[in-house]
Design a protein around this motif. Structure first.
Motif, short mmCIF file in Angstrom:
data_model
loop_
_atom_site.label_atom_id
_atom_site.label_comp_id
_atom_site.label_asym_id
_atom_site.label_seq_id
_atom_site.Cartn_x
_atom_site.Cartn_y
_atom_site.Cartn_z
N TRP A 257 78.58 -6.68 15.87
CA TRP A 257 79.78 -6.31 17.08
C TRP A 257 78.81 -6.35 18.26
N GLU A 258 79.85 -6.90 19.47
CA GLU A 258 79.17 -6.47 20.61
C GLU A 258 80.30 -6.44 21.51
N ALA A 259 80.14 -5.92 22.65
CA ALA A 259 81.28 -5.59 23.68
C ALA A 259 80.60 -5.49 24.87
N PRO A 260 80.88 -6.56 25.82
CA PRO A 260 80.49 -6.49 27.18
C PRO A 260 80.54 -5.46 27.93
N THR A 261 79.58 -5.23 29.05
CA THR A 261 80.18 -3.99 30.05
C THR A 261 81.26 -4.58 30.60
N LEU A 262 82.08 -3.24 31.20
CA LEU A 262 83.49 -3.57 31.55
C LEU A 262 83.50 -2.51 32.71
N GLU B 37 91.53 5.41 17.18
CA GLU B 37 90.33 5.73 16.71
C GLU B 37 89.82 4.89 15.66
N GLY B 38 91.00 4.35 14.96
CA GLY B 38 90.31 3.28 13.73
C GLY B 38 90.32 2.09 14.09
N ALA B 39 90.95 1.59 15.19
CA ALA B 39 90.85 0.07 15.39
C ALA B 39 91.39 -0.29 16.77
N LEU B 40 91.45 0.76 17.77
CA LEU B 40 92.08 0.40 19.01
C LEU B 40 93.52 -0.56 18.72
N LEU B 41 94.17 -0.30 17.83
CA LEU B 41 94.89 -1.26 17.25
C LEU B 41 96.23 -1.54 18.25
N GLY B 42 97.02 -0.42 18.84
CA GLY B 42 98.04 -0.66 19.65
C GLY B 42 97.78 -1.33 20.96
N SER C 217 81.85 5.43 31.25
CA SER C 217 81.97 5.88 30.06
C SER C 217 81.12 5.35 28.95
N GLY C 218 80.43 6.18 28.11
CA GLY C 218 79.96 5.39 26.94
C GLY C 218 80.46 5.11 25.85
N ALA C 219 81.71 5.17 25.69
CA ALA C 219 82.67 4.99 24.65
C ALA C 219 83.88 3.97 25.02
N GLY C 220 84.36 3.40 24.11
CA GLY C 220 85.64 2.55 24.40
C GLY C 220 86.86 3.48 24.46
N HIS C 221 87.87 2.99 25.00
CA HIS C 221 89.22 3.59 25.06
C HIS C 221 90.31 2.28 25.07
N ASP C 222 91.49 3.01 24.94
CA ASP C 222 92.67 2.04 24.92
C ASP C 222 92.61 1.47 26.37
N ALA C 223 92.44 2.16 27.43
CA ALA C 223 92.20 1.53 28.77
C ALA C 223 91.29 0.19 28.73
N CYS C 224 90.28 0.24 27.96
CA CYS C 224 89.43 -1.06 27.96
C CYS C 224 90.14 -2.33 27.51
N GLN C 225 91.02 -2.27 26.59
CA GLN C 225 91.59 -3.14 26.10
C GLN C 225 93.01 -3.43 27.08
N VAL C 226 93.73 -2.64 27.77
CA VAL C 226 94.72 -2.82 28.60
C VAL C 226 94.11 -3.48 29.89
N ASN C 227 92.73 -3.33 30.11
CA ASN C 227 91.98 -4.01 31.33
C ASN C 227 91.93 -5.33 31.22
N ARG C 228 92.16 -6.04 29.92
CA ARG C 228 92.12 -7.42 29.60
C ARG C 228 93.25 -8.07 30.41
N VAL C 229 94.35 -7.49 30.64
CA VAL C 229 95.69 -7.97 31.21
C VAL C 229 96.39 -7.17 32.30
N ALA C 230 95.75 -6.17 32.86
CA ALA C 230 96.16 -5.33 33.83
C ALA C 230 95.22 -4.68 34.64
N PRO C 231 95.37 -4.38 35.98
CA PRO C 231 94.49 -3.51 36.85
C PRO C 231 94.60 -2.20 36.07
#
Length: 374
Positions: free
Chosen positions: A287-292, A96-101, A318-332
């Motif tokens: 801040w900006e985040a592209p569509t995913l 919630e605070g930073a998608l840190l992990g 989804s209208g919000a970001g999630h941990d899955a968005c970050q993992v999507n950078r390195v894995a299906p």
């Protein structure tokens, strides 16, 4: 990073160990439970979510995905189901605070990230150390492309699309793009009682026009949302015309070109209104985040599981970001949404039923099984 967070992690680690999984906390504070597969050379099927919450948040956002993931792991281990791929269940730190992990896992943090102070009162670096990580080694948790065979996350919906239509499962195709803006409008501070209306350069009047007309810009684009979340005046005095008004704008849309047009229209609106009102402005993107888009094979497996199990379903963005968005950078990656009463989340009143949770966990289990067998 709170004491409650630490206590919950101890409880969940003990639970996972009792299942027979190998459990550890990585340097980013992610709790990871590992279950061996039959083929040693294959990469893991990873799944999980987070347990931290926003202040005054509810009991389902993130947590329900963790409980469902534990249930999936327990089902597979207790029934001695042998899979080709190993399994890796992850409880991410500070979503919630930073998608840190998850950002650490994707290699998207830096030294500055660790210095950010969170609402817990601790910096990310201090917080990671509190929950069993190591901020001095945190960059070592980065995964490369191919290190994870696939990742899955189950989550409550955030927006009343499943609940109001009585649909069991949301098949998440991707995440909207977003832009955050800081807007400063400058006028001339003066006395509220002695300054005639036609002699004023009032930035609040300009801000009011911009905020009202922003809504019209957004409503012209189906699927778009726009929000002014902060509004501050200087000086903040009941009997003074402010000399400056600051406000933020959050715009989101699933199509990158449409999102760009919305923000161009917003910028033109700010300039036009300020010109007409005799005001100056600063319009800054912070801040900006592209569509995913999630992986087609993962999306198909979620859809196939829902259909084979007889659950009603619909595609959803989804209208919000999630941990899955970050993992999507390195894995299906794929996501499963379940209904939440009135679409409410980030609120103590968020609620979903045991039957809805069970349906999501059922789909998650079958997607994991389908993904883990070559």
């Amino acid at each position: 990073y709170s004491n409650f967070d630490i206590q919950a992690r101890i409880y969940l680690k003990d639970k996972l160990k009792s299942l027979g999984a190998k459990v550890h906390t990585d340097f980013a504070g992610n709790v990871i439970a590992f279950y061996e597969g039959n083929k040693q050379n294959l990469k893991p099927i990873s799944f999980g979510s987070h347990i931290d919450a926003v202040p005054n948040g509810g009991h389902y956002d993130g947590q329900v995905g963790v409980i469902a993931s534990i249930e999936v792991l327990e089902t597979i281990i207790s029934k001695n189901i042998k899979l080709d791929h190993p399994l890796e269940m992850i409880i991410f730190s500070n979503e919630e605070g930073a998608l840190l992990g998850s950002r650490a896992l994707a290699g998207k943090i830096n030294e500055g990230t660790l210095m950010v102070k969170t609402v817990s009162g601790y910096t990310n670096g201090e917080g990671v150390n509190r929950i069993g990580g190591d901020s001095n080694k945190i960059f070592e948790v980065k995964r490369a492309q191919g290190d994870i065979h696939a990742f899955l996350e189950m989550h409550i919906e955030q927006g009343n699309k499943l609940y109001k239509n009585n649909i069991d499962i949301g098949i998440v195709e991707g995440i909207v793009g977003l832009r955050w803006w800081d807007v400063n409008i400058y006028g001339f501070a003066n006395h509220a009682g002695t300054t005639p209306m036609n002699f004023r350069k009032d930035p609040m009047m300009g801000a009011a026009r911009i905020i009202t007309e922003l809504r019209e810009i957004v409503l012209k684009q189906p699927g778009a949302v726009g929000t002014v979340g902060r509004l501050e005046t200087t000086p903040a005095s009941i009997n003074s015309i402010p000399g400056q008004v600051f406000f933020t704008v959050d715009t989101r849309h699933p199509n990158e070109e449409t999102l760009a047009q919305i923000n161009l229209d917003l910028k033109n609106l700010v300039n036009s209104v300020c010109s007409e009102e005799g005001l100056e402005n600063e319009f800054k993107n912070i801040w900006e985040a592209p569509t995913l888009n999630f992986h087609e094979e993962c999306i198909s497996k979620v859809r196939n599981a829902a259909e084979s199990l007889g659950y009603s379903h619909r595609d959803i963005v989804s209208g919000a970001g999630h941990d899955a968005c970050q993992v999507n950078r390195v894995a299906p990656t794929g996501m499963i949404f379940i209904p939440c009463e009135n679409g409410l989340s980030h609120d103590e009143a968020e609620n979903t039923t045991p039957e809805q949770v069970a349906a999501g966990a059922d789909v998650l289990l079958h997607v994991v099984l389908a993904s883990a067998c070559n």
